[in-house]
Design an enzyme around this catalytic site. Sequence first.
Site, mmCIF file in Angstrom:
data_model
loop_
_atom_site.group_PDB
_atom_site.id
_atom_site.type_symbol
_atom_site.label_atom_id
_atom_site.label_comp_id
_atom_site.label_asym_id
_atom_site.label_seq_id
_atom_site.Cartn_x
_atom_site.Cartn_y
_atom_site.Cartn_z
ATOM 1 N N ASP A 119 27.391 24.794 -5.497
ATOM 2 C CA ASP A 119 26.910 25.680 -6.556
ATOM 3 C C ASP A 119 27.942 25.704 -7.665
ATOM 4 O O ASP A 119 29.148 25.646 -7.399
ATOM 5 C CB ASP A 119 26.698 27.105 -6.023
ATOM 6 C CG ASP A 119 25.516 27.224 -5.083
ATOM 7 O OD1 ASP A 119 24.539 26.464 -5.259
ATOM 8 O OD2 ASP A 119 25.554 28.084 -4.189
ATOM 9 N N ASP A 131 18.292 25.128 -7.689
ATOM 10 C CA ASP A 131 17.871 26.530 -7.718
ATOM 11 C C ASP A 131 17.001 26.815 -8.938
ATOM 12 O O ASP A 131 16.036 27.576 -8.858
ATOM 13 C CB ASP A 131 19.083 27.456 -7.711
ATOM 14 C CG ASP A 131 19.893 27.347 -6.431
ATOM 15 O OD1 ASP A 131 19.291 27.128 -5.357
ATOM 16 O OD2 ASP A 131 21.125 27.472 -6.509
#
Length: 172
Positions: free
Chosen positions: A128, A142
């Site tokens: 991330d 995402d």
Amino acid sequence: MDTSASRPFVARVPVVFAVAVLVVALDQGSKFWAESALRGRAPVPVLGELLQLRLLYNSGAAFSIGAGSTWIFTIITAVAVVVLVRFALKPASVVQAVALSLLLGGAVTHLLDRLFRAPGFARGHVVDFIDYNGWFVGNVADIALFCGAVLLLIPALFGRDGTVDGDKHGGP
């Protein structure tokens, strides 16, 4: 033999896989970039503190929930990929096909992270790097998952022709 019923299916296959492959390529490419450009660095402001680039490794689900259960998320994601392939190829609107393709691409790329990234097979951590004001740190997958979910909700919120609750007149 009339093949008109199979035409939507045949026409949908390239769209489904093209969108899913594009999501996987963009996500994995951006993660490769993030690992090389952001490792060991302080957060890089893009829009002040509202949007920053910050490299993190997530062993859990969204918001790092279940960080000690990575293998469970690997199984859940693998099942989700199979279910999404099945639904993405069923007769549906183009919008639904694209939405399901976005979900499929996001799920596949997260599955790839879980399977092949450190610390090991089926226990890998998701990369991330997009920090949304400290509320959530995510990645391109995402974004695809969110957009796919929103696209699936649109027909539920609006009638097929874009009117609310099937109101054909668009007003009171």
